[in-house]
Each structure stands twice: as structure tokens, then as C-alpha cells.
Design a protein around this motif. Structure first.
Motif, PDB file in Angstrom:
ATOM      1  N   LEU A   1      19.308 -25.030  -8.666  1.00  0.00           N
ATOM      2  CA  LEU A   1      18.046 -24.456  -9.090  1.00  0.00           C
ATOM      3  C   LEU A   1      16.973 -25.512  -8.942  1.00  0.00           C
ATOM      4  CD1 LEU A   1      19.337 -22.746 -12.328  1.00  0.00           C
ATOM      5  CD2 LEU A   1      18.910 -21.659 -10.144  1.00  0.00           C
TER       6      LEU A   1
ATOM      7  N   SER B   1      21.431 -29.046 -12.163  1.00  0.00           N
ATOM      8  CA  SER B   1      21.027 -27.692 -12.514  1.00  0.00           C
ATOM      9  C   SER B   1      21.695 -26.691 -11.592  1.00  0.00           C
ATOM     10  CB  SER B   1      19.507 -27.561 -12.416  1.00  0.00           C
ATOM     11  OG  SER B   1      18.871 -28.407 -13.343  1.00  0.00           O
TER      12      SER B   1
ATOM     13  N   ARG C   1      23.291 -22.264 -11.396  1.00  0.00           N
ATOM     14  CA  ARG C   1      23.504 -20.942 -11.965  1.00  0.00           C
ATOM     15  C   ARG C   1      24.902 -20.487 -11.597  1.00  0.00           C
ATOM     16  NH1 ARG C   1      20.538 -17.171 -14.151  1.00  0.00           N
ATOM     17  NH2 ARG C   1      18.612 -18.334 -13.724  1.00  0.00           N
TER      18      ARG C   1
ATOM     19  N   TYR D   1      20.055 -26.215 -16.827  1.00  0.00           N
ATOM     20  CA  TYR D   1      18.877 -26.910 -16.331  1.00  0.00           C
ATOM     21  C   TYR D   1      18.854 -28.304 -16.939  1.00  0.00           C
ATOM     22  CZ  TYR D   1      17.642 -21.980 -15.725  1.00  0.00           C
ATOM     23  OH  TYR D   1      17.665 -20.640 -15.415  1.00  0.00           O
TER      24      TYR D   1
ATOM     25  N   LEU E   1      11.058 -29.659 -17.501  1.00  0.00           N
ATOM     26  CA  LEU E   1      12.335 -28.967 -17.555  1.00  0.00           C
ATOM     27  C   LEU E   1      12.202 -27.620 -18.256  1.00  0.00           C
ATOM     28  CD1 LEU E   1      15.338 -29.341 -16.818  1.00  0.00           C
ATOM     29  CD2 LEU E   1      15.679 -30.244 -19.125  1.00  0.00           C
TER      30      LEU E   1
ATOM     31  N   THR F   1      10.590 -25.145 -15.897  1.00  0.00           N
ATOM     32  CA  THR F   1      11.535 -24.699 -14.874  1.00  0.00           C
ATOM     33  C   THR F   1      12.540 -23.707 -15.445  1.00  0.00           C
ATOM     34  OG1 THR F   1      11.338 -26.775 -13.658  1.00  0.00           O
ATOM     35  CG2 THR F   1      13.307 -25.465 -13.242  1.00  0.00           C
ATOM     36  N   ALA F   2      13.121 -24.047 -16.596  1.00  0.00           N
ATOM     37  CA  ALA F   2      14.111 -23.170 -17.209  1.00  0.00           C
ATOM     38  C   ALA F   2      13.492 -21.843 -17.610  1.00  0.00           C
ATOM     39  CB  ALA F   2      14.728 -23.862 -18.427  1.00  0.00           C
TER      40      ALA F   2
ATOM     41  N   SER G   1      12.684 -19.759 -14.333  1.00  0.00           N
ATOM     42  CA  SER G   1      13.879 -19.268 -13.648  1.00  0.00           C
ATOM     43  C   SER G   1      14.590 -18.205 -14.470  1.00  0.00           C
ATOM     44  CB  SER G   1      14.829 -20.429 -13.361  1.00  0.00           C
ATOM     45  OG  SER G   1      15.978 -19.983 -12.686  1.00  0.00           O
TER      46      SER G   1
END
Length: 289
Positions: free
Chosen positions: A20, A116, A118, A145, A275, A278-279, A282
Motif C-alpha cells: 500500500l 504496509s 493488505r 499501515y 501514516l 494514508t491509513a 486507503s
């Protein structure tokens, strides 16, 4: 206990997962302000530290040792999963933080590994866990993440991570709607009283302690209280009058501390800001797909 008293990477086999990247970030998702980080050593950091939780209403007598209790809805134990997806040992601690997707859990990066991704993270979160009970359900981790500095070199100043979780029963519930959530605060170094909560490995109840948190350096916070052994990593530093604001998590320097008496945390700042964004982006995008 040594340097690795809270590290689980040596026990967990990892597979390859899709990476990610920051390209997933959506604008406008930050929930806190992020000033430049302080510099100039521990003394300078202490001078610039912002007081938290020091009003007459919030300050309680300091404690020198942790005590077990029934737990908090938004703080829970992180469990390893076996090949059949069943809970095995709880190895670390996490807390639900407010996010647009309502499904993010904050912990320490060294609790999970690096990179990071998924997919099947091999962990689950049990908020409010105590005495073998999961009063708020079990939530399976579906994405991790962590900062690139942790993934590439286990930088202790980047020992922070978010887990995206989903209802293990397959329902459409969001963990934040079930447990509530902590506010995430990252205005740089903080100083004042906080309540730290964690799940010692092998124990069936969490522990908590209230005492002062202070800057240890320009990048780390320190909290002194006995009784935070292996398993308490990722446990939140909770500040504010209602003790519902996270200003740190056990981790960072010496893997969170080389003894059970002193715990450390990364100072929340730009790394945590980036962070979190981003988390949040996403996980929000994925929840709509």
C-alpha cells in the motif's frame, strides 16, 4: 527482560502481500494539527512540551504500579491467528482511533512486522477483552499501515502502526460504532498526566496506571510505572479530562522499554500524521469498493 521483551517478529511467519503506497492518500482526512517537530535534545523538548490532562478536574494521585481491571471498550488485545483463523495467544495491545472509515486500530509497528500491506495479516483485535470474554466481538486485521522507516530498518522513531479491521463474523459493523474511539493527538511533545493501558501476555485482564508522561528525547516520550511487561506494547497513553485522547503508544526506544518499570513511545508528529492520512484514505476507499 531485555531489548526484545515486547517483540513478536521472531515468532510470526510472514507471506507476501500487495504493498500500500501513499498514492492512496485522499485530501482533507487529517483530524489534528501537525506543527514542526521540536529539536535540541531532551531538555529542549521538555521546555517545548505541551501540557495535557493537568486541569484540576483531570489530575489524580500518581500511581507507582499498574493494577488489573475489567478494561475499556475501545482498548483491546491483539491475538495471533492459527491457520484456521482461530485466536491463539494475545501478544500486544491496540486501541480504536477515530477515522472516517470507523475501522482503524492503533498499535506499535514491532507488534506486527514491517511493510504496509493488505490481506491476511494473521492477527485479530478483541476490544474490551477480559477473562476469556470478547464483549465487543472479534475483529480481523485486513490491512497494515506502518511508516517506511520502520519497514526498511526498524527505526525506533517510527514504531507506530495502524490496523484496518473487519467484523470477524462477516457482518457489516464497524468497530468504532461498537466500541467508540479515542481521539488521536499529535501536536508534538506532551507533558502531564496520562493513563497507560496494556494487556500483559498470559494474563486474562488488562492493566492500567496513571502517572506523568514526559519527553525523553526530541523523538521519544517516557512513562514510569511498574507492571508493564511483554504484551503491553501498543498500549495507549490516554490523556485529557476524559482520558480519551491518545498521545502515545508503548513502543519505540528499547522496543518500548528494557524493564517493566519504564515505558516509552514515539512522539506523535509528522510520521504519525502521514501514516494516519494514508491509513484513513486507503481504508475509506476500500470500504466503498
Amino acid at each position: 527482560m531485555g531489548l526484545f521483551r515486547r517483540t513478536r517478529e521472531d515468532r510470526v511467519a510472514r507471506r507476501s502481500y500487495p504493498v500500500l503506497t501513499a498514492a492512496a492518500v485522499l485530501a482533507g482526512l487529517a483530524i489534528v494539527s501537525w506543527p514542526p517537530s521540536a529539536g535540541g535534545g531532551a531538555a529542549q523538548a521538555a521546555r517545548e512540551a505541551r501540557p495535557v490532562g493537568d486541569t484540576a478536574r483531570s489530575v489524580r494521585p500518581p500511581e507507582s504500579s499498574s493494577r488489573s481491571f475489567d478494561g475499556l471498550p475501545a482498548v483491546g488485545a491483539l491475538f495471533d491467528l492459527d491457520d484456521d483463523g482461530k485466536l491463539t495467544d494475545h501478544t500486544c495491545t491496540g486501541s480504536v482511533v477515530k477515522s472516517p472509515s470507523r475501522n482503524l486500530v492503533l498499535t506499535a509497528a514491532h507488534c506486527i512486522g514491517g511493510g504496509s500491506r493488505r490481506g491476511n495479516i494473521g492477527m485479530a483485535f478483541a476490544p474490551g477483552y477480559h477473562d476469556g470474554q470478547t464483549p465487543y466481538g472479534v475483529w480481523r486485521a485486513v490491512a497494515l499501515y506502518d511508516p517506511p522507516e520502520w519497514a526498511s530498518g526498524s527505526d525506533p522513531d517510527a514504531d507506530i502502526a495502524f490496523l484496518e479491521v473487519t467484523d470477524a463474523d462477516g457482518g457489516g459493523k464497524r468497530v468504532q460504532d461498537v466500541t467508540g474511539a479515542m481521539a488521536l493527538e499529535a501536536d508534538g511533545p506532551v507533558s502531564g498526566q496520562a493513563r497507560v493501558v496494556g494487556y500483559p501476555s498470559g494474563d486474562e485482564r488488562p492493566v492500567a496506571c496513571r502517572n506523568r508522561v514526559e519527553p525523553y528525547s526530541t523523538t521519544q516520550l517516557r512513562f514510569t510505572c511498574a507492571g508493564f511487561p511483554n504484551g503491553t506494547s501498543g498500549g495507549p497513553f490516554l490523556a485529557g479530562d476524559d482520558e480519551k485522547t491518545v498521545v502515545g503508544v508503548i513502543g519505540g526506544h528499547e522496543g518500548g522499554g528494557s524493564t517493566d518499570d519504564v515505558s516509552y513511545s514515539v512522539i506523535f508528529g509528522s510520521k504519525v500524521k502521514d501514516l494516519y492520512q494514508t491509513a484513513s484514505a486507503s481504508s475509506a476507499a476500500h470500504s466503498k469498493s
